[in-house]
Design a protein around this motif. Structure first.
Motif, PDB file in Angstrom:
ATOM      1  N   LYS A 127       0.836  -1.195   0.000  1.00  0.00           N
ATOM      2  CA  LYS A 127       0.000   0.000   0.000  1.00  0.00           C
ATOM      3  C   LYS A 127       0.873   1.248   0.000  1.00  0.00           C
ATOM      4  O   LYS A 127       1.854   1.340   0.730  1.00  0.00           O
ATOM      5  N   THR A 132       5.335   4.383   1.142  1.00  0.00           N
ATOM      6  CA  THR A 132       4.816   3.145   1.707  1.00  0.00           C
ATOM      7  C   THR A 132       4.485   3.400   3.175  1.00  0.00           C
ATOM      8  O   THR A 132       4.883   4.424   3.756  1.00  0.00           O
ATOM      9  N   VAL A 133       3.768   2.475   3.789  1.00  0.00           N
ATOM     10  CA  VAL A 133       3.452   2.607   5.207  1.00  0.00           C
ATOM     11  C   VAL A 133       4.734   2.674   6.029  1.00  0.00           C
ATOM     12  O   VAL A 133       4.863   3.507   6.944  1.00  0.00           O
ATOM     13  N   PHE A 176       5.767   5.852   8.299  1.00  0.00           N
ATOM     14  CA  PHE A 176       5.827   5.642   9.744  1.00  0.00           C
ATOM     15  C   PHE A 176       7.219   5.956  10.286  1.00  0.00           C
ATOM     16  O   PHE A 176       7.350   6.492  11.395  1.00  0.00           O
ATOM     17  N   PHE A 233      -4.866   3.362   2.655  1.00  0.00           N
ATOM     18  CA  PHE A 233      -3.574   3.779   3.211  1.00  0.00           C
ATOM     19  C   PHE A 233      -3.763   4.371   4.591  1.00  0.00           C
ATOM     20  O   PHE A 233      -2.961   4.126   5.499  1.00  0.00           O
ATOM     21  N   ALA A 279      -4.020   1.537   7.022  1.00  0.00           N
ATOM     22  CA  ALA A 279      -2.748   0.848   7.252  1.00  0.00           C
ATOM     23  C   ALA A 279      -1.804   1.666   8.126  1.00  0.00           C
ATOM     24  O   ALA A 279      -1.179   1.141   9.061  1.00  0.00           O
ATOM     25  N   ILE A 280      -1.694   2.974   7.858  1.00  0.00           N
ATOM     26  CA  ILE A 280      -0.761   3.787   8.635  1.00  0.00           C
ATOM     27  C   ILE A 280      -1.318   4.039  10.034  1.00  0.00           C
ATOM     28  O   ILE A 280      -0.558   4.105  11.016  1.00  0.00           O
ATOM     29  N   LYS A 310      -0.571   0.998  12.114  1.00  0.00           N
ATOM     30  CA  LYS A 310       0.849   0.976  12.467  1.00  0.00           C
ATOM     31  C   LYS A 310       1.111   1.926  13.641  1.00  0.00           C
ATOM     32  O   LYS A 310       1.848   1.583  14.580  1.00  0.00           O
TER      33      LYS A 310
END
Length: 312
Positions: A2, A108-109, A113, A143, A146-147, A150
């Motif tokens: 992602k 990207t994640v 991050f 996205f 996903a982030i 995280k």
């Protein structure tokens, strides 16, 4: 894998939620508010901003442009032809003075991050975290999910700033990983909302209703634009709308400002609200009183801070 498209990462922010925060600006928005202070975040596509004052005429952009979008004029000064630009970013990568900047890069994640987690000590000592803003973070729901996951995994507080313009079914899973929400309501009249933002407001209002049922802490905000949405009627109707929403205990008024006007020039776009002046503090506090006539009896609060600091 992602990826998300981001146009800015601002560290040490103290005006995007509690504590010291890292603000991550998602690119792309479903609204086109004429007063937007971040016009580089409206389009999902990457864009080049050009600041001629920083240009030293090194001609690196012209020599390395694959489409010929950069050329020299009769005085030997580089000229940028936007209609030929593909926003590949080569000129921005090579520019030694940041006269050219590429707005919109894919992360990207893990990449994003890593940038966020660099500030974990500031978060820990100030009670801060990350704020996903834009543009509009809800326009990139996979996205964002996903982030946010995280960040939750590593104990980073997550806030979002949103205009509520998105597909609820797609972004609803994100709500489990978001601690706090700033939700903008621009105008309660749907036709006026469309006139000034490009979209009607029915879906936005429904999204706020549904999000509030999820239980996230929410502060509703209205950017007060003179002559557009600063009537007593609009503020009163907004207060009435949020009155039954249990998750919304506070309503913040934000004064219109022109801090983003120069960005339109850098993007080669016109700013259409040049004649509008910033509202006076007296008018802002009067609108606060109007809203609190509705909200205060229910134990809710409307507020306005001159410095736009977070209200505890």
């Amino acid at each position: 894998m992602k990826t998300g498209r981001i146009f800015n990462i601002q560290k040490c922010s103290i005006r995007d939620g509690r504590g010291m925060r890292t603000s991550v600006f998602f690119k792309g928005c479903g609204l086109h508010c004429l007063w937007c202070a971040n016009p580089e975040g409206i389009s999902f596509e990457p864009e080049i901003t050009l600041n001629p004052q920083n240009c030293i005429a090194c001609n690196g952009c012209m020599r390395n442009c694959p489409t010929g979008a950069s050329r020299l004029d009769e005085n030997g000064v580089p000229v940028y032809q936007r209609d030929q630009c593909t926003s590949c970013g080569r000129c921005a990568d090579l520019c030694p003075t940041e006269a050219r900047k590429l707005n919109g890069q894919d992360y990207t994640v893990e990449q994003l991050f890593k940038r966020i987690y660099q500030d974990r000590f500031y978060f820990q000592h100030s009670g801060g975290g990350v704020t996903f803003t834009g543009g509009e973070a809800l326009m990139q729901p996979e996205f964002l999910l996903a982030i946010s996951k995280k960040c939750r995994e590593y104990g980073v507080n997550v806030a979002i700033e949103t205009c509520g313009c998105g597909d609820y079914e797609k972004f609803a899973p994100c709500l489990d990983y978001i601690d706090f929400i700033y939700f903008d309501l621009k105008h309660m009249d749907s036709e006026q909302h469309q006139k000034w933002t490009g979209q009607r407001n029915e879906r936005i209002l429904e999204n706020l209703r549904r999000i509030s049922q999820h239980g996230n802490e929410i502060i509703v905000r209205t950017p007060v634009i003179p002559g557009i949405n600063d009537s007593e009627e609009n503020i009163r109707e907004t207060a009435r709308f949020i009155l039954p929403l249990a998750a919304v205990q506070k309503y913040e008024l934000l004064a219109y400002h022109k801090l983003g006007v120069n960005k339109y020039k850098l993007l080669g776009k016109p700013y259409l609200l040049e004649e509008i002046q910033e509202p006076t503090a007296e008018h802002m506090f009067h609108l606060v009183d109007v809203a609190n006539e509705v909200l205060a009896p229910a134990g809710k609060k409307c507020f306005y801070n001159l410095n736009n600091d977070y209200d505890e």
